[in-house]
Design a protein around this motif. Sequence first.
Motif, PDB file in Angstrom:
ATOM      1  N   LYS A  22       0.712  -1.111   0.184  1.00 43.10           N
ATOM      2  CA  LYS A  22      -0.001  -0.148   0.141  1.00 43.10           C
ATOM      3  C   LYS A  22       0.895   1.350  -0.013  1.00 43.10           C
ATOM      4  O   LYS A  22       0.872   2.215  -0.871  1.00 43.10           O
ATOM      5  CB  LYS A  22      -0.888  -0.088   1.317  1.00 43.10           C
ATOM      6  CG  LYS A  22      -1.436   1.328   1.554  1.00 43.10           C
ATOM      7  CD  LYS A  22      -2.374   1.214   2.898  1.00 43.10           C
ATOM      8  CE  LYS A  22      -2.595   2.453   3.675  1.00 43.10           C
ATOM      9  NZ  LYS A  22      -1.297   3.134   4.262  1.00 43.10           N
ATOM     10  N   PRO A 122       2.532  16.498  11.279  1.00 42.69           N
ATOM     11  CA  PRO A 122       2.796  17.473  10.509  1.00 42.69           C
ATOM     12  C   PRO A 122       3.358  17.163   9.436  1.00 42.69           C
ATOM     13  O   PRO A 122       3.917  16.118   9.141  1.00 42.69           O
ATOM     14  CB  PRO A 122       3.877  18.280  11.434  1.00 42.69           C
ATOM     15  CG  PRO A 122       4.269  17.205  12.320  1.00 42.69           C
ATOM     16  CD  PRO A 122       3.139  16.286  12.544  1.00 42.69           C
ATOM     17  N   ASP A 124       5.714  19.601   7.864  1.00 40.97           N
ATOM     18  CA  ASP A 124       6.826  20.517   7.905  1.00 40.97           C
ATOM     19  C   ASP A 124       8.223  19.983   7.157  1.00 40.97           C
ATOM     20  O   ASP A 124       8.878  21.093   6.558  1.00 40.97           O
ATOM     21  CB  ASP A 124       7.124  21.006   9.247  1.00 40.97           C
ATOM     22  CG  ASP A 124       7.716  20.057  10.343  1.00 40.97           C
ATOM     23  OD1 ASP A 124       6.890  19.047  10.227  1.00 40.97           O
ATOM     24  OD2 ASP A 124       8.731  20.067  10.741  1.00 40.97           O
ATOM     25  N   SER A 162      11.436  11.007   7.978  1.00 41.91           N
ATOM     26  CA  SER A 162      10.234  10.986   7.496  1.00 41.91           C
ATOM     27  C   SER A 162      10.059  10.071   6.098  1.00 41.91           C
ATOM     28  O   SER A 162      10.886  10.525   5.359  1.00 41.91           O
ATOM     29  CB  SER A 162       9.599  12.175   7.388  1.00 41.91           C
ATOM     30  OG  SER A 162       8.442  12.252   6.605  1.00 41.91           O
ATOM     31  N   VAL A 163       9.206   8.971   6.127  1.00 40.59           N
ATOM     32  CA  VAL A 163       9.051   8.383   4.723  1.00 40.59           C
ATOM     33  C   VAL A 163       8.200   9.628   3.922  1.00 40.59           C
ATOM     34  O   VAL A 163       8.959   9.516   2.857  1.00 40.59           O
ATOM     35  CB  VAL A 163       8.254   7.278   4.961  1.00 40.59           C
ATOM     36  CG1 VAL A 163       7.594   6.453   3.775  1.00 40.59           C
ATOM     37  CG2 VAL A 163       8.529   6.104   6.047  1.00 40.59           C
TER      38      VAL A 163
HETATM   39  N1  EPU Z   1       6.875  14.073  10.886  1.00 37.38           N
HETATM   40  C1  EPU Z   1       7.199  15.239  11.210  1.00 37.38           C
HETATM   41  N2  EPU Z   1       7.205  16.107  10.076  1.00 37.38           N
HETATM   42  C2  EPU Z   1       6.901  15.807   8.776  1.00 37.38           C
HETATM   43  C3  EPU Z   1       6.721  14.530   8.382  1.00 37.38           C
HETATM   44  C4  EPU Z   1       6.626  13.585   9.700  1.00 37.38           C
HETATM   45  O1  EPU Z   1       7.252  15.959  12.302  1.00 37.38           O
HETATM   46  O2  EPU Z   1       7.091  16.645   7.953  1.00 37.38           O
HETATM   47  C5  EPU Z   1       6.744  13.135  11.960  1.00 37.38           C
HETATM   48  C6  EPU Z   1       5.391  12.264  12.201  1.00 37.38           C
HETATM   49  O3  EPU Z   1       4.709  13.079  12.909  1.00 37.38           O
HETATM   50  C7  EPU Z   1       5.855  10.921  12.639  1.00 37.38           C
HETATM   51  C8  EPU Z   1       7.314  10.724  12.314  1.00 37.38           C
HETATM   52  O4  EPU Z   1       7.849  11.986  11.805  1.00 37.38           O
HETATM   53  O5  EPU Z   1       6.033  11.257  14.078  1.00 37.38           O
HETATM   54  C9  EPU Z   1       7.195   9.774  11.004  1.00 37.38           C
HETATM   55  O6  EPU Z   1       6.340   9.949  10.062  1.00 37.38           O
HETATM   56  P1  EPU Z   1       6.375   9.821   8.359  1.00 37.38           P
HETATM   57  O7  EPU Z   1       6.639  11.069   7.761  1.00 37.38           O
HETATM   58  O8  EPU Z   1       7.713   8.776   8.351  1.00 37.38           O
HETATM   59  O9  EPU Z   1       5.170   9.015   8.293  1.00 37.38           O
HETATM   60  P2  EPU Z   1       4.136   9.185   6.990  1.00 37.38           P
HETATM   61  O10 EPU Z   1       5.162   9.091   5.774  1.00 37.38           O
HETATM   62  O11 EPU Z   1       3.093  10.206   7.184  1.00 37.38           O
HETATM   63  C10 EPU Z   1       4.159   6.703   6.408  1.00 37.38           C
HETATM   64  C11 EPU Z   1       3.191   5.398   6.296  1.00 37.38           C
HETATM   65  C12 EPU Z   1       2.555   5.244   7.534  1.00 37.38           C
HETATM   66  C13 EPU Z   1       3.610   4.799   8.688  1.00 37.38           C
HETATM   67  C14 EPU Z   1       4.745   5.982   8.519  1.00 37.38           C
HETATM   68  C15 EPU Z   1       5.879   5.575   9.320  1.00 37.38           C
HETATM   69  C16 EPU Z   1       2.271   6.138   3.992  1.00 37.38           C
HETATM   70  C17 EPU Z   1       1.275   6.696   3.236  1.00 37.38           C
HETATM   71  N3  EPU Z   1       2.116   6.166   5.459  1.00 37.38           N
HETATM   72  O12 EPU Z   1       3.621   7.849   6.934  1.00 37.38           O
HETATM   73  O13 EPU Z   1       1.629   4.263   7.469  1.00 37.38           O
HETATM   74  O14 EPU Z   1       3.049   4.665   9.829  1.00 37.38           O
HETATM   75  O15 EPU Z   1       5.228   6.129   7.360  1.00 37.38           O
HETATM   76  O16 EPU Z   1       6.617   4.444   9.169  1.00 37.38           O
HETATM   77  O17 EPU Z   1       3.440   5.737   3.547  1.00 37.38           O
HETATM   78  C18 EPU Z   1      -0.212   2.642   7.907  1.00 37.38           C
HETATM   79  O18 EPU Z   1       0.204   2.095   6.704  1.00 37.38           O
HETATM   80  O19 EPU Z   1      -0.973   2.478   8.779  1.00 37.38           O
HETATM   81  C19 EPU Z   1       0.312   4.023   8.018  1.00 37.38           C
HETATM   82  C20 EPU Z   1       0.176   4.899   8.940  1.00 37.38           C
END
Ligand code: EPU
Length: 429
Positions: A22, A122, A124, A162-163
């Motif tokens: 996904k 966020p 950011d 951040s992913v």
């Molecule tokens: N974060 C920030 N600032 C940002 C981006 C992220 O502070 O600009 C923080 C987030 O709040 C969090 C951490 O960094 O505490 C990690 O967030 P990340 O950006 O890695 O998460 P994401 O890209 O929004 C993806 C997956 C999530 C998964 C996370 C962590 C997708 C669409 N979603 O989210 O998947 O939990 O990486 O591995 O790829 C799920 O599949 O159930 C799901 C939520």
Amino acid sequence: MDKLMVEGGHPLHGEVQIGGAKNSAVALIPAALLADSPVTIDNLPNISDVEVLAELVEHIGGRVNHNGDAMTIDPRQVMPMPLPNGRVKQMRASYYMMGAMLGRFKKASIGLPGGCNLGPRPIDQHIKGFEALGAVVTNEQGSIYLRANELVGAKIYLDVVSVGATINIMLAAVKAKGKTIIENAAKEPEIIDVATLLSSMGADIKGAGTDVIRIEGKEKLKGCAHSIIPDRIEAGTYIIAAACMGSDVAVQNVIPDHLESLIAKLDEMGVDVDSDDDAVYVKGSNNRLKGVDIKTLVHPGFPTDLQQPVTSLLAKAQGTSIITDTIYNARFKHIDELRRMGADIKVEGRSAMVNGGKRLEGARVKASDLRAGAALVIAGLMADGVTEITGVHHIDRGYESLEEKLKGLGAKLWREKMTEEEQEQLKSS
Ligand code: EPU
């Protein structure tokens, strides 16, 4: 609106096939917009998040053709139009349309993304990356506007791993002038998958899967064909279900290396688990599983997305387990529901303390988000009697054919229409 009914106590055995990831799919579809000819993506999971993204692409002029688990996206007629708020809000990953549109058109306008409520999420770091590449980013009445005269490669250090930010910056940077370096990048397998697609389109990306990614921007990217990697979280969910209820389960079409942190923990708990090139085998469940402590971390650490499902297994294990989520501090909405089923779990700060070994009873519970839903299904498989799970649309966002796959393993579960009264109760809960 449906609810999912799970009758517990049926042992699982046999084979289950895992679909495409996904969290790759939702980035690969926007990535296709960067090409100047059609892109075919196969092994796509049949989940609602993929449908919503395909609709978004069509809304802005892209042509989308489905053929089984393959989708061909013709991005030639796509226009830089604002994206409709309704669909954008249905999912988190609509934020990848920002990077893709910015890369292609040097501008984008999109509502703030929705998705699972796991506490503050966020963006950011995404914005910081876009700004470093030369975009001006403004937030006007709940929508984000990105505009650049030109995108120029830059050195970007992510303050948080951040992913989403890593992928989003990659999407814009492949079309920027010159070199971009992303430092402290995320290393999840889905990032490598996106880099593989972009490279097949003609992008020059080095270091995906490490914490420094180097990108040399290109003026043009072309269409190509790409097959998505298996979904390690879907696989992990079935492996955990098998550890709870399995007698002999083969989880097929997986990359076992992507599941090392889970397999190591299951081993520590006393689950009989083994793997070969593309399958993980769970030999049997027993009632003497040991509680363990788990801390979620960025890849290759234990994934936060399996924190909720594995909590249901810890509820079965003997002794006390502590599970700490260092990625999302509020990803604990499943705990109250598990307690309704008889689990003895307490949340303190970022940790859940599980006092395992209690028998679970079927109950009426609510899936508040995707992986909470998976945790409740697993708990339902173990519980005495029938568990009624509402909020099924969350599960449908990320698990393809969940009932069919579990039924294929011998579980008993079905959907029922919710009465109007139940729907009202759900809305007000
Ligand atoms: N974060 C920030 N600032 C940002 C981006 C992220 O502070 O600009 C923080 C987030 O709040 C969090 C951490 O960094 O505490 C990690 O967030 P990340 O950006 O890695 O998460 P994401 O890209 O929004 C993806 C997956 C999530 C998964 C996370 C962590 C997708 C669409 N979603 O989210 O998947 O939990 O990486 O591995 O790829 C799920 O599949 O159930 C799901 C939520």
